[in-house]
Design an enzyme around this catalytic site. Structure first.
Site, mmCIF file in Angstrom:
data_model
loop_
_atom_site.group_PDB
_atom_site.id
_atom_site.type_symbol
_atom_site.label_atom_id
_atom_site.label_comp_id
_atom_site.label_asym_id
_atom_site.label_seq_id
_atom_site.Cartn_x
_atom_site.Cartn_y
_atom_site.Cartn_z
ATOM 1 N N GLU A 1 46.190 24.382 52.002
ATOM 2 C CA GLU A 1 46.980 25.187 51.066
ATOM 3 C C GLU A 1 48.306 25.625 51.673
ATOM 4 O O GLU A 1 49.070 26.352 51.058
ATOM 5 C CB GLU A 1 46.174 26.392 50.582
ATOM 6 C CG GLU A 1 45.599 27.231 51.703
ATOM 7 C CD GLU A 1 44.671 28.336 51.211
ATOM 8 O OE1 GLU A 1 44.763 28.724 50.042
ATOM 9 O OE2 GLU A 1 43.846 28.801 52.023
ATOM 10 N N HIS B 1 30.110 47.272 25.196
ATOM 11 C CA HIS B 1 29.014 46.725 26.000
ATOM 12 C C HIS B 1 28.150 45.740 25.213
ATOM 13 O O HIS B 1 27.828 44.657 25.708
ATOM 14 C CB HIS B 1 28.159 47.868 26.546
ATOM 15 C CG HIS B 1 26.911 47.409 27.205
ATOM 16 N ND1 HIS B 1 26.924 46.789 28.437
ATOM 17 C CD2 HIS B 1 25.613 47.416 26.806
ATOM 18 C CE1 HIS B 1 25.684 46.458 28.762
ATOM 19 N NE2 HIS B 1 24.872 46.822 27.789
ATOM 20 N N CYS C 1 40.348 22.510 44.866
ATOM 21 C CA CYS C 1 39.797 23.660 44.156
ATOM 22 C C CYS C 1 40.897 24.559 43.585
ATOM 23 O O CYS C 1 40.669 25.714 43.289
ATOM 24 C CB CYS C 1 38.858 24.452 45.052
ATOM 25 S SG CYS C 1 39.621 25.008 46.580
ATOM 26 N N ASP D 1 48.220 28.061 46.161
ATOM 27 C CA ASP D 1 49.001 28.486 47.308
ATOM 28 C C ASP D 1 49.908 27.366 47.816
ATOM 29 O O ASP D 1 51.021 27.618 48.239
ATOM 30 C CB ASP D 1 48.081 28.970 48.434
ATOM 31 C CG ASP D 1 47.729 30.438 48.239
ATOM 32 O OD1 ASP D 1 48.379 31.079 47.386
ATOM 33 O OD2 ASP D 1 46.830 30.940 48.932
#
Lengths: 579, 94
Positions: A433, A190, A504, A457
Site C-alpha cells: 500500500e 432498533h 483488498c 492507501d
C-alpha cells in the site's frame, strides 16, 4: 370482519403471514410510599445500578451472538448512560429533596429523555428511548421484578408492539419471529436494524392505533417492502400473498446460491473472491454473500473503543469467534493498523501534522513490542484448527518484514516453551500500500510469503492526495495510470518470485477495475461482502485472454479519464453481448 | 483555562460512536471539561457525560467550543480537538 390495512415505514423487506403476538411490557408504575432518609435511598440506587450494570453486560454478550458486535454495542451506550454523571446528579438532587428512589430515577430519566427530544433531530431524539430504557431497567430492579422480554415466545408469530428496545429483543429466538410491526420508530430504530440483520420483514411507525387494532392471535399479513400491515385479511388476500412470499423466497435463495459457487472465467480460470471483514457481523455477511475466504480481517475493532489495550485472552476469544463463524474458509488477518488519525486512548500519540505519513501501522507495532507480542501470541493461539495467514500493514522496506518475522518466530517459540497450543509456521505476508512496497515486491519476496494490494492507501500515497480532504477529492483517482502501473509492477514481480498476490482495496470490488486486474493476473479479489455476488457474476462473464489484451491496452492510456471511458464502453459492450 | 473552537464534520455529528469516543477520551483527564454547541443556543455541557453531550444536538457542520480547566487542561483540549479534527476516523486505511 373486513380486512383492515395499516400503513407505516418499510423497514425490512419480505412478507410474513401468521398470528399476531402482542408484546406489552410490564407495568412499572411506581407505588407511592414515604421516602426513607436520603442516605439509604441513595444506597438502594447504587445497588440497583450495580445490578443493572451486570444485566447489561450479559445482554450485550447475548445480543452480540444474535446479531453481531455492531448492533450489540447499543448496550455499551446503555452502560455509559447508567454511569452518567448528569443522570446521577438529577437523581441525587431529587433524593436529597426527599423523593423515593424509584420515583427519582423515573422522573430523572424522563427529564433527560425530554431534553434529548427537544433537540428536534431524529437521530438524537432516538436516544431518548435508550435513556428511558435505562430508567425502566433501574426502576424494575428497584421494584424487584424479573425482566420481561420476548425470550419466552414459543410459537412462530408476527410481533406487534408499541416499540421494541434492545432489552426487549435480547434472547429472542429468530425462528419464532415471522416479522415485526411497531407503532413507533423509524428506519434507524432498533427494531428496524434488528429485522434487517436477521433478514426478517418489518414495518415500523404504523401509528398510535396499532395496539388497539390488533388483538392477540389475530391473523395478519405484513408486507415489508410496502410498509403495509393487513389485519384480519380475507382468504383470497392471504392466498395471493402466500404466492408472492414463495416467489420472494425463491428469488433470494437463487441469488445466494449463485454467489456460493466459485467464480470461473469463461476459459476456465478459477478466481478467488473474498471478503473484507471487521467484526463478527461482517464475517457472517461474508458467508451469506458467498465469500470464498476473508482477504482482509481488520483487528482495529479490538483496540479503538477500549481504555486499555486488549489482553491476550480477550483477543484469542474474539479471533476464535470470528474464525469459527467462517466455516473453514481461508483467512488473512491483518495486524494492528492504527495511527494518529484514530488514536486509542492508551497510546500517547503525538499530535502529528501528517498522521498518514506518521507513526502508524507496522511502525507502531515495532515500537511497541509489548502490544505487538500480545497480538501475535493471540493470533497464533486462536489459529489452531483454522486456515489463517498473517498480514502486516504499511510496509516500506525489507527490515520491517524481517523484524516482524523474527518476532513471530519468537512468539511461537515462547508458546511452545509454555506448552500452550498454537498454530505453527503460519504464512506471513504484507500489504502493498506504499509505492515503496509496490516497486520492491521482488526484494520483499525474500521475507514475505504473499502480498495483498491495498489500493486506497496506494492511491493516496502514489498521487500525494489525502483521500479524506474534499478539496482535492478530484485528484484521488484509483484508475490513474500511475496507480495501475504500480499494481502491474507488483503483480508481475510477485508472480516471478512464485508468490500469491491479492487485493483488498476498494478497486477489487469496482466493476470498472475488475477486468483490468483480472487481465494483469491478480490471484484474489477481496471486498465488502455485499459486493461479492455482483463481482463473481462479472468475472464469470469474462474471458482470461481478452482480459489480458484489455489490460495491455488500458495500461497504455495516458489519463485516468481515458481509462474510465474505455472501461465504461467495455462494460456496456459486455452487457450488450450477454443480452 | 484553555479553550478551542472546532467544526464537527462527521456525518452523524456528536452522536453514537463519535459521542462515545469523545466522552471516553474526556473521562481520561482530571480537568473539568465543557462543550458548547455554537450553532444552537444553550448552556455548556459536561464533556464527561454522554447524556449531556447528546442533549447538545451537535450535528454535522456544527461548530463546538471545547473548554478545559485543571491540571491537564492543555492536553485535554488538544486530544479532544484532535479526535474531532481526525473525524473520529472509522474506516482504517486498507
Amino acid at each position: 370482519m373486513a380486512e383492515f390495512p395499516l400503513r407505516g415505514i418499510a423497514a425490512s423487506e419480505g412478507i410474513a403471514i401468521g398470528p399476531a403476538f402482542r408484546f406489552v411490557p410490564g407495568d412499572l408504575t411506581v407505588p407511592s410510599r414515604p421516602a426513607g432518609d436520603a442516605t439509604s435511598e441513595w444506597a438502594r440506587f447504587e445497588a440497583a445500578r450495580r445490578a443493572g450494570e451486570a444485566e447489561l453486560k450479559d445482554l450485550r454478550e447475548r445480543l452480540a451472538r444474535q446479531v453481531g458486535d455492531e448492533e450489540a454495542s447499543i448496550f455499551d451506550a446503555h452502560r455509559l448512560m447508567l454511569a452518567d454523571p448528569m443522570l446521577e446528579e438529577k437523581i441525587r438532587q431529587r433524593i436529597e429533596g426527599g423523593m423515593g428512589v424509584e420515583q427519582a430515577v423515573s422522573e430523572s430519566a424522563d427529564d433527560v429523555g425530554r431534553m434529548l427530544e427537544s433537540t428536534r433531530d431524529e437521530l438524537f431524539a432516538a436516544r431518548a428511548a435508550d435513556v428511558r430504557d435505562v430508567g425502566r431497567r433501574l426502576v424494575r430492579l428497584l421494584l424487584g421484578r424479573p425482566p420481561d422480554g420476548l425470550a419466552g415466545l414459543t410459537l412462530p408469530a408476527v410481533i406487534v408492539a408499541e416499540d421494541l428496545s434492545p432489552s426487549d429483543t435480547a434472547g429472542l429466538d429468530p425462528q419464532m419471529v415471522l416479522g415485526i410491526a411497531t407503532a413507533q420508530g423509524g428506519w434507524t430504530s432498533h427494531s428496524a436494524i434488528l429485522a434487517r440483520t436477521l433478514g426478517l420483514p418489518a414495518v415500523v411507525a404504523l401509528g398510535e392505533g396499532l395496539m388497539q387494532r390488533v388483538s392477540a392471535g389475530d391473523e395478519v399479513v405484513l408486507v415489508g417492502s410496502e410498509g403495509l400491515l393487513l389485519v384480519g385479511p380475507e382468504a383470497e388476500t392471504v392466498a395471493a400473498y402466500r404466492r408472492l412470499e414463495a416467489e420472494d423466497r425463491r428469488r433470494r435463495e437463487t441469488r445466494r446460491g449463485r454467489a456460493a459457487r466459485e467464480a470461473r472465467t469463461t476459459d476456465g480460470r478459477r478466481v478467488e473472491v473474498a471478503a473484507n471483514v471487521g467484526d463478527l457481523a461482517s464475517a457472517r455477511a461474508a458467508v451469506d454473500n458467498g465469500a470464498d475466504g476473508v482477504g482482509l480481517l481488520r483487528t482495529e475493532f479490538l483496540y479503538l473503543d477500549e481504555k486499555d489495550p486488549p489482553g491476550e485472552a480477550k483477543q484469542i476469544a474474539a479471533y476464535r469467534e470470528i474464525f469459527s463463524s467462517l466455516g473453514g474458509r481461508p483467512i488473512i488477518i491483518r495486524t494492528l493498523d492504527i495511527g494518529g488519525d484514530k488514536p486509542p486512548s492508551y497510546l500517547l500519540f503525538p499530535r502529528e501534522a501528517n498522521p498518514f505519513l506518521g507513526w502508524r501501522a507496522v511502525r507502531v507495532s515495532l515500537d511497541r513490542p509489548d502490544l505487538f507480542r500480545t497480538q501475535l501470541r493471540a493470533i497464533l493461539q486462536a489459529s489452531v484448527g483454522h486456515d489463517v495467514r498473517v498480514m502486516i500493514p504499511m510496509v516500506t522496506g525489507l527490515e520491517e518484514v524481517r523484524r516482524v518475522r523474527t518476532m513471530l518466530a519468537e512468539a511461537e517459540a515462547e508458546l511452545a516453551k509454555e506448552g500452550r497450543p498454537h498454530a505453527g509456521g503460519l504464512a506471513m505476508g504484507i500489504m502493498v500500500e506504499t509505492p515503496a512496497a509496490a516497486v520492491l515486491v521482488d526484494i520483499l519476496a525474500e521475507a514475505a510469503d504473499f502480498f495483498s494490494l491495498g489500493t486506497n492507501d496506494l492511491t493516496q500515497y502514489a498521487l500525494a492526495v489525502d483521500r479524506g480532504n474534499a478539496s482535492v477529492a478530484a485528484v484521488y483517482q484509483p484508475l490513474h495510470p500511475a496507480v495501475l502501473r504500480l499494481i502491474r509492477t507488483a503483480i508481475e514481480a510477485a508472480h516471478s518470485a512464485g508468490k500469491w498476490i491479492g487485493m483488498c482495496g476498494e478497486l477489487a470490488g469496482l466493476p470498472k477495475a475488475v477486468p483490468i486486474l483480472l487481465g494483469l493476473g491478480l490471484d484474489e479479489f477481496s471486498m465488502v461482502p455485499s459486493q461479492i455476488p455482483a463481482i463473481k457474476d462479472l468475472i464469470s462473464r469474462l474471458d482470461g485472454n481478452a482480459a489480458r489484451a484489455l489490460a495491455d491496452e488500458v495500461l497504455q492510456l495516458p489519463t485516468a479519464g481515458d481509462v474510465e471511458r474505455h472501461m465504461e464502453s467495455f462494460l456496456t459492450e459486455l452487457r450488450a453481448a450477454d443480452g | 483555562m484553555v479553550e478551542e473552537r472546532i467544526t464537527v464534520r462527521h456525518e452523524v455529528g456528536l452522536h453514537a460512536r463519535p459521542a462515545a469516543l469523545f466522552v471516553k477520551t474526556a473521562q481520561g483527564f482530571r480537568s473539568a471539561i465543557t462543550v458548547r454547541n455554537l450553532d444552537r443556543p444553550g448552556n455548556p455541557a459536561d464533556a464527561k457525560s454522554i447524556l449531556a453531550i447528546l442533549t447538545l444536538g451537535v450535528g454535522r457542520g456544527h461548530a463546538i467550543l471545547v473548554a478545559a480547566d485543571g491540571p491537564d487542561e492543555r492536553d485535554a483540549v488538544d486530544r479532544l480537538v484532535a479526535l474531532v479534527d481526525g473525524n473520529f476516523s472509522e474506516e482504517g486505511p486498507s
